[in-house]
Design a protein around this motif. Structure first.
Motif, PDB file in Angstrom:
ATOM      1  N   LYS A  33       0.877  -1.168   0.000  1.00 17.62           N
ATOM      2  CA  LYS A  33       0.000   0.000   0.000  1.00 17.62           C
ATOM      3  C   LYS A  33       0.912   1.214   0.000  1.00 17.62           C
ATOM      4  N   LEU A  34       0.932   1.946  -1.087  1.00 15.83           N
ATOM      5  CA  LEU A  34       1.844   3.077  -1.217  1.00 15.83           C
ATOM      6  C   LEU A  34       1.331   4.277  -0.441  1.00 15.83           C
ATOM      7  N   MET A  35       2.216   4.882   0.327  1.00 18.66           N
ATOM      8  CA  MET A  35       1.897   6.106   1.042  1.00 18.66           C
ATOM      9  C   MET A  35       2.307   7.326   0.225  1.00 18.66           C
ATOM     10  N   THR A  36       3.500   7.256  -0.358  1.00 20.24           N
ATOM     11  CA  THR A  36       4.003   8.351  -1.188  1.00 20.24           C
ATOM     12  C   THR A  36       4.787   7.765  -2.354  1.00 20.24           C
ATOM     13  N   ALA A  37       4.944   8.586  -3.397  1.00 20.35           N
ATOM     14  CA  ALA A  37       5.746   8.201  -4.562  1.00 20.35           C
ATOM     15  C   ALA A  37       6.519   9.424  -5.029  1.00 20.35           C
ATOM     16  N   GLY A  38       7.637   9.179  -5.719  1.00 23.84           N
ATOM     17  CA  GLY A  38       8.495  10.278  -6.152  1.00 23.84           C
ATOM     18  C   GLY A  38       8.550  10.397  -7.661  1.00 23.84           C
ATOM     19  N   LEU A  39       8.565  11.634  -8.138  1.00 21.57           N
ATOM     20  CA  LEU A  39       8.626  11.928  -9.570  1.00 21.57           C
ATOM     21  C   LEU A  39      10.079  12.119 -10.000  1.00 21.57           C
ATOM     22  N   ASN A  40      10.441  11.499 -11.118  1.00 20.05           N
ATOM     23  CA  ASN A  40      11.794  11.580 -11.662  1.00 20.05           C
ATOM     24  C   ASN A  40      11.761  11.972 -13.134  1.00 20.05           C
ATOM     25  N   ARG A  41      12.899  12.457 -13.629  1.00 20.63           N
ATOM     26  CA  ARG A  41      12.990  12.768 -15.063  1.00 20.63           C
ATOM     27  C   ARG A  41      12.781  11.521 -15.918  1.00 20.63           C
ATOM     28  N   ARG A  42      13.108  10.374 -15.380  1.00 18.90           N
ATOM     29  CA  ARG A  42      12.825   9.142 -16.111  1.00 18.90           C
ATOM     30  C   ARG A  42      11.348   9.034 -16.476  1.00 18.90           C
ATOM     31  N   ASP A  43      10.470   9.505 -15.585  1.00  9.37           N
ATOM     32  CA  ASP A  43       9.039   9.435 -15.855  1.00  9.37           C
ATOM     33  C   ASP A  43       8.657  10.275 -17.076  1.00  9.37           C
ATOM     34  N   ALA A 136      10.888   9.441   2.338  1.00  6.85           N
ATOM     35  CA  ALA A 136      11.180   8.063   1.932  1.00  6.85           C
ATOM     36  C   ALA A 136      10.680   7.778   0.523  1.00  6.85           C
ATOM     37  N   GLY A 137       9.547   8.358   0.182  1.00  9.15           N
ATOM     38  CA  GLY A 137       8.941   8.069  -1.113  1.00  9.15           C
ATOM     39  C   GLY A 137       9.691   8.626  -2.303  1.00  9.15           C
ATOM     40  N   VAL A 138      10.545   9.632  -2.092  1.00 13.84           N
ATOM     41  CA  VAL A 138      11.277  10.253  -3.208  1.00 13.84           C
ATOM     42  C   VAL A 138      12.749   9.854  -3.237  1.00 13.84           C
ATOM     43  N   LYS A 324      13.437  17.123  -4.835  1.00 13.60           N
ATOM     44  CA  LYS A 324      12.477  16.124  -5.273  1.00 13.60           C
ATOM     45  C   LYS A 324      11.029  16.596  -5.197  1.00 13.60           C
ATOM     46  N   ILE A 325      10.228  16.041  -6.102  1.00 16.99           N
ATOM     47  CA  ILE A 325       8.773  16.268  -6.129  1.00 16.99           C
ATOM     48  C   ILE A 325       8.092  14.960  -5.725  1.00 16.99           C
ATOM     49  N   ALA A 326       7.152  15.046  -4.787  1.00 17.13           N
ATOM     50  CA  ALA A 326       6.483  13.864  -4.272  1.00 17.13           C
ATOM     51  C   ALA A 326       5.001  13.880  -4.607  1.00 17.13           C
ATOM     52  N   PHE A 327       4.428  12.675  -4.706  1.00 17.04           N
ATOM     53  CA  PHE A 327       2.979  12.492  -4.747  1.00 17.04           C
ATOM     54  C   PHE A 327       2.539  11.881  -3.420  1.00 17.04           C
ATOM     55  N   ARG A 328       1.523  12.471  -2.814  1.00 17.76           N
ATOM     56  CA  ARG A 328       0.891  11.869  -1.627  1.00 17.76           C
ATOM     57  C   ARG A 328      -0.175  10.904  -2.128  1.00 17.76           C
ATOM     58  N   VAL A 329       0.017   9.621  -1.870  1.00 17.78           N
ATOM     59  CA  VAL A 329      -0.892   8.600  -2.407  1.00 17.78           C
ATOM     60  C   VAL A 329      -1.966   8.214  -1.397  1.00 17.78           C
ATOM     61  N   SER A 330      -1.561   8.002  -0.159  1.00 14.83           N
ATOM     62  CA  SER A 330      -2.496   7.592   0.894  1.00 14.83           C
ATOM     63  C   SER A 330      -2.228   8.409   2.156  1.00 14.83           C
ATOM     64  N   GLU A 331      -3.226   8.495   2.983  1.00 13.90           N
ATOM     65  CA  GLU A 331      -3.093   9.192   4.273  1.00 13.90           C
ATOM     66  C   GLU A 331      -2.663   8.208   5.359  1.00 13.90           C
TER      67      GLU A 331
END
Length: 331
Positions: A33-43, A136-138, A324-331
């Motif tokens: 269950k993802l809490m956060t995810a990180g955005l990269n130039r690879r994306d 942690a997510g980024v 880094k830029i993060a996405f908040r996925v879950s609370e």
């Protein structure tokens, strides 16, 4: 589950937030269950590498979360544990180059910009206790890339002077923190005076403009190592500024891939030119140990919700971020 999915069209036009089938953990796999995810130039690159006629793809390589299911044979992690994802698939030992079959989470397989993901159990590690979920997510992709290029490839040591052109990226900010922790003197460049100023606050010893005359600006410095990621716009300047016998190591190219160099200057200068990308599981574990020992945290630029993906991608594409830029996925 909600997921950022690419399908049907190249680039951002093929990107949308939609409902997607939730995965289940098979043998040797874990469901997270993802809490956060990180955005990269690879994306950004994946948006063009993933073809219009291919099946829908959840993108994203970085993430952190909670294990909620383990498949048969999994012994290194249990449900309920807080983990961080190692996005490198199939590269276990620290070797000269990735083995055949090495892949990265988020292409060709599904990635982290979703509420859930399943991965091989060997691709998760315990979340460092000193990091919050956003940090942690980024972490993984950028920190692992910085660790390998700086320590494994360039072999930085205490007392070296390291030049980092283009300090705004996530890898660049990790390079700065890692080099300082290793006892090196650090010089950074940026076109932005604000980024130069902030880099000094993060520990850089000197910050100059990327577009300036480096030979004039650094006439009193002896640069042992340059860590390149810009490409054509700065590559020859990097070769000209590094000391005789010094090292230029590169892991990317945010400008043109094709570069021209003064080969006579290169061989008379006895220069070392090294390539690097990502890193092994062995190096990933070393990197996590290093950041815990030195209490290193990512430079976090901003945090977005999944439905704000267009704003986040535009910010990265335009190099408006510092760190880094993060996405908040879950609370």
């Amino acid at each position: 589950m909600k997921a950022i999915v690419h399908e049907g069209k190249k680039g951002m036009q093929g990107l949308s937030l939609k409902d997607f089938q939730e995965p289940e953990a098979g043998s040797g796999m874990v469901k997270i269950k993802l809490m956060t995810a990180g955005l990269n130039r690879r994306d950004l690159m994946v948006l063009n590498r993933h073809k219009e006629d291919q099946p829908p793809l959840i993108i994203g390589s970085d993430g952190a979360g909670i294990v909620i299911q383990t498949g048969d044979g999994v012994t290194n992690v249990a449900a309920g544990e807080e983990i961080i994802i190692n996005p490198g698939l199939g590269w276990e030992k620290n070797t000269d180059a990735p083995p055949s079959g090495f892949e990265i989470v988020g292409l060709p397989g599904h990635g982290t910009f979703a509420e859930y993901i399943t991965l091989p159990a060997e691709n998760v590690e315990k979340k460092p206790a000193h990091l919050n979920w956003e940090e942690a997510g980024v972490l993984s992709l950028a920190a692992l890339t910085a660790y390998r290029v700086l320590f494994t490839r360039a072999k930085v040591k205490e007392g070296d002077t390291v030049l980092i052109p283009g300090i705004g990226s996530g890898v660049g900010t990790f390079l700065l923190k890692f080099a300082k922790a290793a006892g090196a003197r650090t010089i950074v460049t940026s076109r932005s005076q604000d980024k130069q100023k902030k880099a000094m606050e993060f520990g850089a010893d000197l910050a100059i403009s990327t577009t300036s005359d480096w030979n004039e600006e650094l006439k009193d410095e002896t640069v042992d190592i340059v860590i390149e990621s810009i490409g054509r716009a700065t590559f020859e300047k990097s070769l000209q500024i590094v000391r005789k016998g010094g090292t230029v190591a590169t892991f990317g190219a945010t400008t043109d891939d094709i570069v021209e160099i003064d080969i006579r200057h290169f061989f008379y200068g006895q220069l070392n030119l090294l390539g690097s990308t990502m890193g092994s599981t062995e190096e990933f574990k070393e990197m996590l140990d290093f950041i815990e020992r030195h209490n290193i945290k990512p430079v976090l630029d901003s945090v977005f919700e999944l439905d704000e993906f267009e704003i986040a991608f535009d910010k990265l594409k335009n190099s408006e971020n510092l760190g880094k830029i993060a996405f908040r996925v879950s609370e």
